[in-house]
Scaffold this motif. Structure first.
Motif, PDB file in Angstrom:
ATOM      1  N   THR A   1       0.824  -1.211   0.000  1.00 18.85           N
ATOM      2  CA  THR A   1       0.000   0.000   0.000  1.00 18.85           C
ATOM      3  C   THR A   1       0.858   1.261   0.000  1.00 18.85           C
ATOM      4  N   ARG A   2       1.976   1.230   0.732  1.00 17.50           N
ATOM      5  CA  ARG A   2       2.791   2.434   0.901  1.00 17.50           C
ATOM      6  C   ARG A   2       3.901   2.529  -0.154  1.00 17.50           C
ATOM      7  N   HIS A   3       4.450   1.371  -0.530  1.00 14.97           N
ATOM      8  CA  HIS A   3       5.624   1.402  -1.429  1.00 14.97           C
ATOM      9  C   HIS A   3       5.403   0.653  -2.740  1.00 14.97           C
ATOM     10  N   HIS A   4       4.192   0.177  -2.956  1.00 11.43           N
ATOM     11  CA  HIS A   4       3.801  -0.444  -4.231  1.00 11.43           C
ATOM     12  C   HIS A   4       4.693  -1.635  -4.605  1.00 11.43           C
ATOM     13  N   ILE A   5       5.149  -2.343  -3.580  1.00 13.55           N
ATOM     14  CA  ILE A   5       5.855  -3.599  -3.830  1.00 13.55           C
ATOM     15  C   ILE A   5       4.792  -4.652  -4.114  1.00 13.55           C
ATOM     16  N   ALA A   6       4.968  -5.412  -5.190  1.00 13.10           N
ATOM     17  CA  ALA A   6       3.971  -6.425  -5.562  1.00 13.10           C
ATOM     18  C   ALA A   6       3.690  -7.338  -4.367  1.00 13.10           C
ATOM     19  N   HIS A   7       2.420  -7.717  -4.214  1.00 13.02           N
ATOM     20  CA  HIS A   7       1.974  -8.481  -3.044  1.00 13.02           C
ATOM     21  C   HIS A   7       2.798  -9.757  -2.829  1.00 13.02           C
ATOM     22  N   GLY A   8       3.035 -10.500  -3.904  1.00 13.59           N
ATOM     23  CA  GLY A   8       3.800 -11.740  -3.771  1.00 13.59           C
ATOM     24  C   GLY A   8       5.229 -11.488  -3.311  1.00 13.59           C
ATOM     25  N   ALA A   9       5.847 -10.445  -3.884  1.00 12.25           N
ATOM     26  CA  ALA A   9       7.226 -10.113  -3.512  1.00 12.25           C
ATOM     27  C   ALA A   9       7.310  -9.674  -2.052  1.00 12.25           C
ATOM     28  N   ALA A  10       6.298  -8.909  -1.611  1.00 12.96           N
ATOM     29  CA  ALA A  10       6.251  -8.471  -0.208  1.00 12.96           C
ATOM     30  C   ALA A  10       6.121  -9.671   0.726  1.00 12.96           C
ATOM     31  N   ASN A  11       5.263 -10.625   0.344  1.00 16.80           N
ATOM     32  CA  ASN A  11       5.087 -11.823   1.163  1.00 16.80           C
ATOM     33  C   ASN A  11       6.366 -12.641   1.260  1.00 16.80           C
ATOM     34  N   ALA A  12       7.066 -12.762   0.130  1.00 15.49           N
ATOM     35  CA  ALA A  12       8.289 -13.561   0.118  1.00 15.49           C
ATOM     36  C   ALA A  12       9.324 -12.975   1.082  1.00 15.49           C
ATOM     37  N   LEU A  13       9.421 -11.649   1.085  1.00 23.07           N
ATOM     38  CA  LEU A  13      10.397 -10.962   1.924  1.00 23.07           C
ATOM     39  C   LEU A  13      10.087 -11.159   3.417  1.00 23.07           C
ATOM     40  N   ILE A  14       8.797 -11.185   3.743  1.00 19.17           N
ATOM     41  CA  ILE A  14       8.364 -11.261   5.145  1.00 19.17           C
ATOM     42  C   ILE A  14       8.263 -12.712   5.647  1.00 19.17           C
ATOM     43  N   PHE A  15       7.967 -13.637   4.731  1.00 15.01           N
ATOM     44  CA  PHE A  15       7.625 -15.015   5.083  1.00 15.01           C
ATOM     45  C   PHE A  15       8.586 -15.688   6.080  1.00 15.01           C
ATOM     46  N   PRO A  16       9.915 -15.689   5.817  1.00 18.83           N
ATOM     47  CA  PRO A  16      10.818 -16.407   6.745  1.00 18.83           C
ATOM     48  C   PRO A  16      10.814 -15.822   8.150  1.00 18.83           C
ATOM     49  N   HIS A  17      10.680 -14.502   8.229  1.00 18.31           N
ATOM     50  CA  HIS A  17      10.725 -13.822   9.525  1.00 18.31           C
ATOM     51  C   HIS A  17       9.519 -14.200  10.397  1.00 18.31           C
ATOM     52  N   VAL A  18       8.338 -14.242   9.776  1.00 19.82           N
ATOM     53  CA  VAL A  18       7.130 -14.578  10.546  1.00 19.82           C
ATOM     54  C   VAL A  18       7.095 -16.069  10.889  1.00 19.82           C
ATOM     55  N   LEU A  19       7.545 -16.909   9.951  1.00 21.81           N
ATOM     56  CA  LEU A  19       7.607 -18.348  10.233  1.00 21.81           C
ATOM     57  C   LEU A  19       8.495 -18.602  11.455  1.00 21.81           C
ATOM     58  N   ALA A  20       9.635 -17.918  11.503  1.00 20.58           N
ATOM     59  CA  ALA A  20      10.569 -18.083  12.625  1.00 20.58           C
ATOM     60  C   ALA A  20       9.991 -17.506  13.917  1.00 20.58           C
ATOM     61  N   PHE A  21       9.350 -16.345  13.814  1.00 18.46           N
ATOM     62  CA  PHE A  21       8.753 -15.713  14.992  1.00 18.46           C
ATOM     63  C   PHE A  21       7.691 -16.624  15.619  1.00 18.46           C
ATOM     64  N   ASN A  22       6.907 -17.289  14.746  1.00 14.29           N
ATOM     65  CA  ASN A  22       5.804 -18.137  15.245  1.00 14.29           C
ATOM     66  C   ASN A  22       6.243 -19.537  15.672  1.00 14.29           C
ATOM     67  N   ALA A  23       7.485 -19.900  15.357  1.00 10.64           N
ATOM     68  CA  ALA A  23       7.937 -21.270  15.622  1.00 10.64           C
ATOM     69  C   ALA A  23       7.727 -21.727  17.075  1.00 10.64           C
ATOM     70  N   PRO A  24       8.011 -20.876  18.088  1.00  8.24           N
ATOM     71  CA  PRO A  24       7.810 -21.342  19.465  1.00  8.24           C
ATOM     72  C   PRO A  24       6.343 -21.667  19.781  1.00  8.24           C
ATOM     73  N   ALA A  25       5.409 -21.013  19.087  1.00  9.27           N
ATOM     74  CA  ALA A  25       3.981 -21.240  19.352  1.00  9.27           C
ATOM     75  C   ALA A  25       3.419 -22.392  18.529  1.00  9.27           C
ATOM     76  N   ALA A  26       4.134 -22.781  17.460  1.00 11.23           N
ATOM     77  CA  ALA A  26       3.648 -23.877  16.601  1.00 11.23           C
ATOM     78  C   ALA A  26       4.826 -24.737  16.153  1.00 11.23           C
ATOM     79  N   PRO A  27       5.531 -25.356  17.133  1.00  7.76           N
ATOM     80  CA  PRO A  27       6.782 -26.044  16.787  1.00  7.76           C
ATOM     81  C   PRO A  27       6.613 -27.223  15.830  1.00  7.76           C
ATOM     82  N   GLU A  28       5.600 -28.085  16.087  1.00 12.42           N
ATOM     83  CA  GLU A  28       5.435 -29.281  15.238  1.00 12.42           C
ATOM     84  C   GLU A  28       5.082 -28.870  13.817  1.00 12.42           C
TER      85      GLU A  28
END
Length: 377
Positions: free
Chosen positions: A269-296
């Protein structure tokens, strides 16, 4: 963390989904069978240039100006065209943006309702035209869902409309339409499909009826995305990704996404980065952040991508980040010319997207989001 087997869930799918190579003529046949002759095609410029492949007859109007991140003026131009043309069928022909706008073009013209009056769940009064969805990318799964997102330029926020009236009457998923998608777009849209599946799989609202599609969608991306990037004409890989995208769409309705999409939205919305590209950039960080709450489940996601199973946040981040980088995704915010000074306001905006953040398996504070942006910078 998954809800119990007996927890109520509402599964909504288009009444007819036609899937597979060479299935595109199903669109023409269905319109003929239903006696629909005034057709409005909603597409981006590229797909507007190949509307002939749909084989349409009757009166055909093409709106070919869909933007990558559609905003209110873009929608208003479409609605004006729809009001004037009065279609009896609307076809979304393109990626998620075209399909989202097609949903709104099927319900708003002649309804007396404005977009702002229908933002939120189930506020749309009725469907005014039949809706056919034909995806040409393998990412959003929008063909299977009931949501449409439009950016409001005044607030830089995405307005989300959800309505059963916006469900496609027919979805035709012909993977051959994706053979021309460039490698970089294939990568970004593939990670978007992956994010839909993984966020639904690890959500607080995760449910066994959807987990099946979520994990299989992740496996399909793990198996086929690299192949499709290396050889765009690989029909089997294209079909695998189209199915992963469709499964991701199945995940969106009843469960929806979580922090990954909330944190990615300000990039679009702010920087007009394509939605898929934005998701790819964020994906590993959120997966890692959530790992303690969803380890299996986190370990199973890594396995689905062909990576060693782990639920250690540092290991998860390194593995998922390496996987995204290896398929050619840009993994630094600074490479998109996002000013460091914007990270604070982006963190505030992302933290306000409660409809998604409240589903995240682990509470994510504004400070957590800011730290994530800084790590991705």
């Amino acid at each position: 963390m998954t809800l119990g087997l007996s927890t109520p869930i509402d599964l909504v799918r288009p009444p007819r989904i036609v899937f597979g190579s060479g299935t595109l003529p199903a669109v023409r046949d269905w319109l003929k069978e239903k006696g629909l002759t005034r057709i409005l095609v909603v597409a981006d410029a590229f797909n507007a240039g190949r509307v002939d492949v749909l084989g349409l007859t009757g009166a055909v109007e093409v709106f070919g100006e869909v933007k990558p991140e559609p905003d209110l003026p873009n929608l208003e131009a479409l609605l004006a065209r729809a009001e004037a043309f009065a279609p009896d069928a609307v076809i979304g022909f393109g990626g998620g943006s075209a399909m989202d706008l097609a949903k709104l073009a099927a319900v708003l013209p002649g309804s007396g309702q404005t977009l702002h009056e229908v933002v939120g769940p189930e506020k749309v009064k009725a469907k005014g035209a039949a809706l056919v969805q034909v995806p040409t990318t393998a990412g959003t799964g929008s063909e299977a869902g009931t949501r449409a997102l439009v950016t409001d330029p005044a607030t830089q926020n995405k307005l989300a409309v959800q309505s059963l009236h916006m469900l496609a009457d027919l979805a035709v998923v012909d993977p051959d339409l994706t053979l021309t998608v460039p490698a970089a777009v294939t990568a970004a849209t593939g990670v978007d499909a992956l994010a839909h599946c993984v966020e639904a799989y690890t959500s607080r609202k995760a449910h066994p009826t959807i987990d099946l599609y979520a994990l299989e969608g992740a496996r399909l991306v793990g198996k086929y995305l690299d192949r499709a990037i290396k050889d765009g004409s690989d029909r089997e890989a294209r079909a695998g990704l189209a199915l992963a995208s469709l499964y991701g769409g199945f995940c969106l309705g009843p469960v929806n996404t979580t922090a990954g999409h909330a944190v990615a939205y300000p990039l679009g919305t702010r920087h007009h980065i394509a939605h898929g590209a934005a998701n790819a950039l964020i994906f590993p960080h959120v997966l890692a952040f959530n790992a303690p709450a969803a380890p299996e489940k986190t370990a199973l996601v890594l396995e689905a991508l062909g990576l060693p199973a782990s639920s250690d946040p540092a290991t998860v981040l390194e593995a998922a980040h390496g996987w995204c980088a290896a398929i050619g995704c840009e993994m630094k915010l600074s490479a998109y010319n996002v000013p460091q000074a914007d990270l604070e306001i982006m963190a505030t905006e992302a933290h306000a997207i409660r409809r998604l953040l409240d589903n995240n398996p682990r509470d994510m504070s504004r400070a957590d989001i800011l730290a994530l942006y800084q790590a991705a910078f």
